[in-house]
Write a protein that holds these residues in place. Sequence first.
Motif, mmCIF file in Angstrom:
data_model
loop_
_atom_site.group_PDB
_atom_site.id
_atom_site.type_symbol
_atom_site.label_atom_id
_atom_site.label_comp_id
_atom_site.label_asym_id
_atom_site.label_seq_id
_atom_site.Cartn_x
_atom_site.Cartn_y
_atom_site.Cartn_z
ATOM 1 N N ALA A 31 1.752 -0.777 0.172
ATOM 2 C CA ALA A 31 0.113 -0.251 0.174
ATOM 3 C C ALA A 31 1.014 1.347 -0.076
ATOM 4 N N ILE A 32 2.165 1.624 0.663
ATOM 5 C CA ILE A 32 2.800 2.194 0.374
ATOM 6 C C ILE A 32 3.387 2.591 -0.725
ATOM 7 N N ALA A 33 4.523 1.491 -0.670
ATOM 8 C CA ALA A 33 5.188 1.522 -1.862
ATOM 9 C C ALA A 33 4.486 2.020 -3.663
ATOM 10 N N LYS A 34 2.630 1.010 -3.379
ATOM 11 C CA LYS A 34 2.366 1.788 -4.732
ATOM 12 C C LYS A 34 1.671 3.110 -5.045
ATOM 13 N N ASN A 35 1.383 3.290 -3.493
ATOM 14 C CA ASN A 35 0.667 4.989 -3.498
ATOM 15 C C ASN A 35 1.654 6.127 -3.241
ATOM 16 N N SER A 36 2.132 5.536 -3.169
ATOM 17 C CA SER A 36 3.483 7.067 -2.372
ATOM 18 C C SER A 36 3.854 7.740 -3.537
ATOM 19 N N ARG A 37 3.802 9.249 -2.752
ATOM 20 C CA ARG A 37 3.657 10.412 -3.419
ATOM 21 C C ARG A 37 5.423 10.680 -4.508
ATOM 22 N N VAL A 38 6.032 9.937 -3.634
ATOM 23 C CA VAL A 38 7.914 10.098 -3.862
ATOM 24 C C VAL A 38 8.540 9.127 -4.493
ATOM 25 N N VAL A 68 15.707 15.959 -7.846
ATOM 26 C CA VAL A 68 14.012 16.641 -8.743
ATOM 27 C C VAL A 68 13.962 17.538 -7.762
ATOM 28 N N ALA A 69 14.580 17.341 -6.027
ATOM 29 C CA ALA A 69 14.370 18.586 -4.976
ATOM 30 C C ALA A 69 14.853 19.697 -5.607
ATOM 31 N N ASN A 70 15.656 20.419 -6.060
ATOM 32 C CA ASN A 70 16.384 21.743 -6.655
ATOM 33 C C ASN A 70 16.059 21.498 -7.596
ATOM 34 N N GLU A 71 15.463 20.695 -8.570
ATOM 35 C CA GLU A 71 15.035 21.643 -9.984
ATOM 36 C C GLU A 71 13.186 22.055 -10.105
ATOM 37 N N GLU A 84 11.958 23.231 -6.915
ATOM 38 C CA GLU A 84 12.636 24.971 -7.023
ATOM 39 C C GLU A 84 12.219 25.750 -7.199
ATOM 40 N N ARG A 85 13.649 25.203 -8.277
ATOM 41 C CA ARG A 85 14.436 26.327 -8.982
ATOM 42 C C ARG A 85 12.614 26.457 -9.781
ATOM 43 N N ILE A 86 12.293 25.859 -10.660
ATOM 44 C CA ILE A 86 11.236 26.079 -11.666
ATOM 45 C C ILE A 86 10.429 26.962 -11.107
ATOM 46 N N ALA A 87 9.654 26.165 -9.822
ATOM 47 C CA ALA A 87 8.888 26.678 -9.057
ATOM 48 C C ALA A 87 8.933 28.121 -8.955
ATOM 49 N N SER A 88 10.412 28.882 -8.670
ATOM 50 C CA SER A 88 9.948 30.184 -7.970
ATOM 51 C C SER A 88 10.659 30.831 -9.616
ATOM 52 N N GLU A 89 10.720 30.085 -10.552
ATOM 53 C CA GLU A 89 10.294 30.980 -12.090
ATOM 54 C C GLU A 89 8.536 30.804 -12.551
ATOM 55 N N ALA A 110 5.134 16.761 -6.451
ATOM 56 C CA ALA A 110 6.722 17.301 -5.845
ATOM 57 C C ALA A 110 5.745 18.936 -6.198
ATOM 58 N N PHE A 111 5.494 19.615 -7.311
ATOM 59 C CA PHE A 111 5.698 21.216 -7.961
ATOM 60 C C PHE A 111 4.035 21.580 -6.522
ATOM 61 N N LEU A 112 3.047 20.704 -6.327
ATOM 62 C CA LEU A 112 2.587 21.540 -6.251
ATOM 63 C C LEU A 112 3.165 20.943 -3.983
ATOM 64 N N ASP A 113 3.358 20.415 -3.328
ATOM 65 C CA ASP A 113 3.969 20.133 -2.328
ATOM 66 C C ASP A 113 4.627 21.361 -2.207
ATOM 67 N N GLU A 114 5.386 21.741 -3.029
ATOM 68 C CA GLU A 114 6.547 23.045 -3.195
ATOM 69 C C GLU A 114 5.776 24.391 -2.998
ATOM 70 N N VAL A 115 4.796 24.455 -3.684
ATOM 71 C CA VAL A 115 4.263 26.042 -3.597
ATOM 72 C C VAL A 115 3.146 25.780 -2.583
ATOM 73 N N GLY A 116 2.675 24.938 -1.560
ATOM 74 C CA GLY A 116 1.719 24.636 -0.537
ATOM 75 C C GLY A 116 0.168 24.570 -1.146
ATOM 76 N N ILE A 117 0.126 23.520 -2.037
ATOM 77 C CA ILE A 117 -0.958 23.600 -2.635
ATOM 78 C C ILE A 117 -1.492 22.019 -2.065
#
Length: 312
Positions: A110-117, A153-156, A158-163, A230-237
């Motif tokens: 359940a954890i592995a198949k439905n992980s957002r990461v 992924v984390a760096n990209e 953050e960078r793209i979201a800021s742009e 990942a992007f939605l997490d970054e921008v608080g959605i």
Amino acid sequence: MKRFTYFMPLMPLIALLTMCAPVVEEELRPHSIEQPIAQPSERDMVVEIEGQKIEPLPTDDFITETEKQWRALFPKVYEEVRYVLYTSAPHYAFSLTEIHPQDLNDMIEAIAKNSRVDTYVVSWQAEYRGVSGDVYFTYRYEADEIAKQRVFVANEVERIASEIIEPHFDEYERVKAIHDYIVLQTAYEMELFESCGEEGCETLEAGHTAYGLLSNRLAVCEGYARTFSAFLDEVGIENYYVTGYGDDVLHAWNMVKVDGEYYYVDVTWDDPVPNQQGKVHYDYFLVPTEELYGHAWIREDYPETAKTRYVR
């Protein structure tokens, strides 16, 4: 010594092409855990494994109801298993006084198949004797490669979201900007899709991961959906990574919360196939359950949506 081995389909979530016509949705039967279900409580517990303290993730509650049930039944084991998967650890020791091996297997699945990461896990095998047991995990890549991809992924993100996200953007504008960016910057990976069957691909290609999408600009549904999360997490959605079927093929998409209500978004199916530069579809953007045509999933695993699609 008794043992069980579980092999995950090497790409359990395969997107069907956006060009395919929707079919009548067949809702999947919810699976059940045949034990009394405790109500989830506020989770302020801190688990320790090998001297390391594990704090709950910020997105802890944006998981399926099934996973929440496992968490409520076996809170300590749940935290430890998720930590193992999220750190690509090769081994987990457990006690049969805490959890039955079959329950442990189902929890891991359940954890592995439905992980957002991306977990990168391929298979696991448990061995147990008396009241002690061990689970051994196999991952697609070595731990250092997985760590490198996660940092990228984390760096990209953050960078793209800021742009692409302006400070004055409201929730709708943030979700739309991310949706449009992924569609415009990504092409659906046809060759990878065509090499897959209903049970999954024979090999795990980068296109199934957020790393593959952000580094190669090619992806199938897992790559789209996990990158979107990942992007939605970054921008608080607030959002969920959703798994199920799209036109009877294993598939993944997202649920997002905008202006206090939930909606589904399928970024994969909003990306034209074959790829069209500058073209974005919105057929599956911020739609309610009743308008998520061609999809089948365990609806009870996710919050109820608004009654109508979001219109602005």
